[in-house]
Design an enzyme around this catalytic site. Structure first.
Site, PDB file in Angstrom:
ATOM      1  N   GLU A 209       0.589  -1.155  -0.185  1.00 18.31           N
ATOM      2  CA  GLU A 209      -0.013   0.086   0.107  1.00 18.31           C
ATOM      3  C   GLU A 209       0.722   1.713  -0.368  1.00 18.31           C
ATOM      4  OE1 GLU A 209      -2.999  -0.283   2.480  1.00 18.31           O
ATOM      5  OE2 GLU A 209      -3.694  -2.050   2.485  1.00 18.31           O
ATOM      6  N   LYS A 343     -15.764  -1.826   2.161  1.00 25.01           N
ATOM      7  CA  LYS A 343     -15.105  -2.103   0.741  1.00 25.01           C
ATOM      8  C   LYS A 343     -15.981  -2.476  -0.163  1.00 25.01           C
ATOM      9  CE  LYS A 343     -11.002  -3.089   2.888  1.00 25.01           C
ATOM     10  NZ  LYS A 343     -10.111  -4.288   3.233  1.00 25.01           N
TER      11      LYS A 343
END
Length: 433
Positions: A209, A343
């Site tokens: 990330e 999500k």
């Protein structure tokens, strides 16, 4: 009518070098929307299924040709001729055709890619930005806000090959006047942290990330390094910048022994002990948000955690709730957590995602829109965050274009909306308003 005339699915690559599904939805009049499904590394066991081919001779079994075939075949056949602005109808057709509880037939990666591409095509047909179309679908037309970013600047757990057990250590630029300034503050701390880590002899390689992935002696040492970096960047920790963590505790929970095993620092905890460990960290550092602080199945532990810290700390459910309204309702009814991570691909369609956001907000929960560790250049979550006035977004560090793409889209949106999309900073965080 925004009539669908063609749907195209294809296999593309995500940020980890694994295949994922991209879909195009074409309308009469030349309008088109394109979207790609993301993919997670630390996943909740109750997430919608990401369909993989399983052919070990091709992409090590991670190909998505079966999901692409579903897009180009059954899904396209069912949706061609339909109205792209009728999002709920389109999503329900795909869900019904799939016929499984977890979208195992077509794959959530197939259904989601088409769902999001249809929304983008509909926005193009209407001549409005995607965030405006999402606000319409959400039943909140014209209501926007710029999200407070949670910037993951030290990666551990499943997102990095290092000795840090807790998965994400994040900064939040709560003292910024607007999103643009917040992004600048985050970038400055990120570069400051690189110097701190280098000076201490640590690696500045980045994880999935975009955050640094150093081999640190303890999880607390990650917080200590960030504290120094914030000060060196000229900011005050707790005032200009606050901290957040994603424990992803399911990844270091030993189900047989019923313990939380922080192997990186050689410590083991019961559920209650780990809650107190986390509480101690919040007393030492200005941590205002903790995500997945326990295993997804440890509901008794979460009840204790919520009673212990829920009035002062935002307790975010990710693996705990998996963007699923049935599971979220149980959490709301039982006093579990006070915030939800959203999500798309955990549930597999835009309509179901919006339903989870609405349920959370109606219950007084805060909402954090999130990327996955396996991402693409698709920046739809930026529009989702603004269009639902979610308030917070988690989309990685200030590194890797798959992360920065989302921040750049938010910069563009803020430029377009100006004062119509306020940046509220710390007021967005549960327990901090």
């Amino acid at each position: 009518m925004a009539k669908i005339i063609n749907i195209i699915g294809r296999e593309i690559m995500d940020s980890r070098g694994n295949p994922t599904v991209e879909a195009e939805v074409h309308l009469e009049g030349g309008f088109m929307g394109m979207a790609a499904a993301p993919s997670g590394a630390s996943t909740g066991s109750r997430e919608a299924l990401e369909l993989r081919d399983g052919d070990k001779a091709r992409y090590l079994g991670k190909g998505v040709l079966k999901a692409v075939e579903a897009v180009n075949g059954t899904i396209a056949d069912a949706l061609i001729g339909k109205d792209a602005t009728a999002q709920a109808e389109l999503d329900q057709i795909m869900i019904d055709l799939d016929g499984t509880e977890n979208k195992a037939k077509f794959g959530a990666n197939a259904i989601l890619a088409v769902s999001l591409a249809a929304a983008k095509a509909a926005a193009a047909f209407k001549g409005v930005p995607l965030y405006a179309h999402i606000a319409d679908l959400n039943g909140t037309p014209g209501v926007y806000s710029m999200p407070l970013p949670m910037m993951n600047i030290i990666n551990g757990g499943e997102h990095a090959d290092n000795s840090v057990d807790i998965q994400e250590f994040m900064i939040q630029p709560v003292g910024a006047a607007n999103f643009r300034e917040g992004l600048r503050m985050g970038a400055e701390v990120f570069h400051s942290l690189a110097k701190v880590l280098k000076a201490d002899g640590h690696s500045t390689a980045v994880g999935d990330e975009g955050g640094f992935a150093p081999n640190l002696p303890s999880n607390a040492s990650a917080l200590a390094a960030i504290k120094v970096a914030v000060a060196n960047a000229g900011y005050e920790l707790g005032k200009d910048i606050t901290l957040a963590m994603d424990c992803a505790a399911s990844e270091f929970y030993d189900k047989e022994a019923n313990i939380y095993d922080l192997k990186g620092e050689g410590k083991k905890f019961t559920s209650e002990e780990f809650n107190f460990f986390l509480q101690d960290l919040t007393k030492e550092y200005p941590i205002v948000s903790i995500e997945d602080g326990l295993d997804e199945s440890d509901w008794d532990g979460f009840a204790h955690q919520t009673k212990l810290m829920g009035d002062k700390i935002q307790l975010v459910g990710d693996d705990l709730f998996v963007t699923n309204t049935k599971i979220l309702k149980r959490g709301i009814d039982n006093g579990i957590a006070n915030s939800i991570l959203i999500k798309f691909n955990q549930i597999g369609s835009l309509t179901e995602t919006l339903a989870a956001i609405k349920m959370a907000k109606d219950a007084g929960f805060t909402v954090v829109i999130s990327h996955r560790s396996g991402e693409t250049e698709d920046a739809t979550i930026a529009d989702l965050a603004v269009g639902t006035a979610a308030g917070q977004i988690k989309t990685g560090s200030l590194s890797r274009s798959d992360r920065v793409a989302k921040y750049n889209q938010l910069l563009r949106i803020e430029e377009q909306l100006g004062e119509k999309a306020p940046y509220k900073g710390l007021k967005e965080v549960k327990g901090q308003a």
